[in-house]
Design an enzyme around this catalytic site. Structure first.
Site, short mmCIF file in Angstrom:
data_model
loop_
_atom_site.label_atom_id
_atom_site.label_comp_id
_atom_site.label_asym_id
_atom_site.label_seq_id
_atom_site.Cartn_x
_atom_site.Cartn_y
_atom_site.Cartn_z
N HIS A 13 0.99 -1.14 0.19
CA HIS A 13 -0.03 -0.02 -0.02
C HIS A 13 0.77 1.15 -0.09
O HIS A 13 1.76 1.30 0.87
CB HIS A 13 -0.72 0.03 1.18
CG HIS A 13 -1.95 0.94 1.36
ND1 HIS A 13 -3.06 0.84 0.80
CD2 HIS A 13 -1.87 2.45 1.39
CE1 HIS A 13 -3.95 1.76 0.96
NE2 HIS A 13 -3.40 2.91 1.39
N HIS A 62 -1.33 4.71 11.02
CA HIS A 62 -0.02 5.48 10.94
C HIS A 62 0.05 6.75 11.56
O HIS A 62 -1.15 7.14 12.21
CB HIS A 62 0.54 5.68 9.49
CG HIS A 62 -0.80 6.74 8.96
ND1 HIS A 62 -1.67 6.55 8.51
CD2 HIS A 62 -0.55 8.25 8.62
CE1 HIS A 62 -2.38 7.57 8.04
NE2 HIS A 62 -1.60 8.70 8.01
N GLU A 109 -3.03 16.67 8.61
CA GLU A 109 -3.91 16.38 7.69
C GLU A 109 -5.24 16.65 7.97
O GLU A 109 -5.81 16.25 8.89
CB GLU A 109 -3.66 14.82 7.67
CG GLU A 109 -2.34 13.95 7.40
CD GLU A 109 -2.46 12.56 7.40
OE1 GLU A 109 -3.68 12.00 7.41
OE2 GLU A 109 -1.47 12.04 7.18
N TYR A 135 -15.11 7.15 1.89
CA TYR A 135 -13.77 7.08 2.22
C TYR A 135 -13.37 5.73 2.29
O TYR A 135 -13.85 5.09 3.41
CB TYR A 135 -13.35 8.29 3.05
CG TYR A 135 -11.71 8.26 3.20
CD1 TYR A 135 -11.08 8.23 2.03
CD2 TYR A 135 -11.33 8.19 4.32
CE1 TYR A 135 -9.65 8.25 1.94
CE2 TYR A 135 -10.04 8.06 4.48
CZ TYR A 135 -9.16 8.33 3.24
OH TYR A 135 -7.66 8.11 3.23
N HIS A 148 -6.35 15.48 11.70
CA HIS A 148 -5.14 14.89 12.40
C HIS A 148 -3.91 15.76 12.45
O HIS A 148 -3.23 15.84 11.49
CB HIS A 148 -4.95 13.61 11.85
CG HIS A 148 -6.26 12.58 11.77
ND1 HIS A 148 -6.73 12.13 10.59
CD2 HIS A 148 -7.17 12.17 12.58
CE1 HIS A 148 -7.93 11.25 10.73
NE2 HIS A 148 -8.04 11.41 12.15
N HIS A 152 -3.94 7.50 13.66
CA HIS A 152 -5.04 7.53 13.03
C HIS A 152 -5.01 6.36 11.83
O HIS A 152 -3.82 6.07 11.50
CB HIS A 152 -5.71 8.67 12.31
CG HIS A 152 -4.72 9.55 11.35
ND1 HIS A 152 -3.52 10.35 11.90
CD2 HIS A 152 -4.59 9.49 9.92
CE1 HIS A 152 -2.76 10.58 10.58
NE2 HIS A 152 -3.51 10.18 9.77
#
Length: 224
Positions: A38, A82, A88, A97, A129, A135
């Protein structure tokens, strides 16, 4: 440290080669993994404002998550959990989402009721965040991604429950049909702060942390 005397959004006029421009984020063609793993969300960067303090450190990255396919094999399709050295701010324009499928995906009048009932990340919702705040995908998104066949392509931005045939599938003209998600993110090396209006508004999700309550630890110290 890098310091700016004003915000990059403090624009009072346009001149020369600088002018406003409208761009449909759904048309953005992102880079993605076609074998395994990913990739970091930075591969979805549409525009960037470099800070000049260090390579790769941006005052602002504008990131788009348009309708797309995930085809990586033996890979958790949902974004991984992460912590980031950047702030963010993410918003959902339509659909669902990838990491916040619980209660999401409804438009219009049902959106507020849905958010109240499930704490869902519905169209029009946004999250912030700050630096190093952990998160990632909610429990519903993680479970759906974990249970998905590892070798079957997945159309990102759809609810975990499979839609009816034809729903959310891109049409022959290339435009995304209803059901495909479209999200954006502003990523900045600056610490972003909520205004008093935003922090005390009626649409604040006070139970946001609950979306991770169902996650089960997968750490096994006996495994290499």
């Amino acid at each position: 440290p890098y310091r700016a005397g004003h915000t990059p959004f403090d624009v009072v006029a346009w001149h020369g080669n600088h002018l406003p421009y409208a761009y449909d984020l759904a048309d953005y063609c992102p880079v993605n993994a076609v074998r395994y793993d990913h990739l970091d969300p930075s591969v979805f960067t549409v525009l960037t404002v470099p800070s000049g303090s260090a390579p790769g450190v941006a005052v602002l990255d504008v990131v788009a998550f348009p309708p797309r396919w995930s085809v990586a094999e033996h890979t958790l399709r949902a974004p991984y959990l992460h912590r980031n050295g950047m702030s963010e701010f993410m918003g959902l324009l339509r659909g669902v989402y990838d990491a916040k499928a619980a209660g999401g995906g409804r438009d219009g009048a049902d959106a507020n009721a849905d958010a109240d009932a499930d704490g869902g990340f519905v169209p029009g919702a946004a999250s912030l965040h700050p630096h190093h705040a952990p998160h990632g995908p909610d429990a519903v998104s993680y479970a759906a991604s974990e249970a998905a066949p590892p070798d079957v392509p997945v159309r990102m931005g759809r609810p975990p429950a499979a839609p009816a045939p034809g729903v959310g599938v891109a049409g022959e003209d290339g435009e995304a049909a209803d059901g495909d998600g479209l999200a954006f993110m502003f990523e900045s090396c600056m610490m972003l702060r909520l205004t008093d209006w935003a922090a005390s508004g009626p649409c604040v999700d006070d139970d946001y942390l609950d979306c991770w309550a169902g996650l089960v630890s997968r750490f096994d110290p006996r495994r290499p």
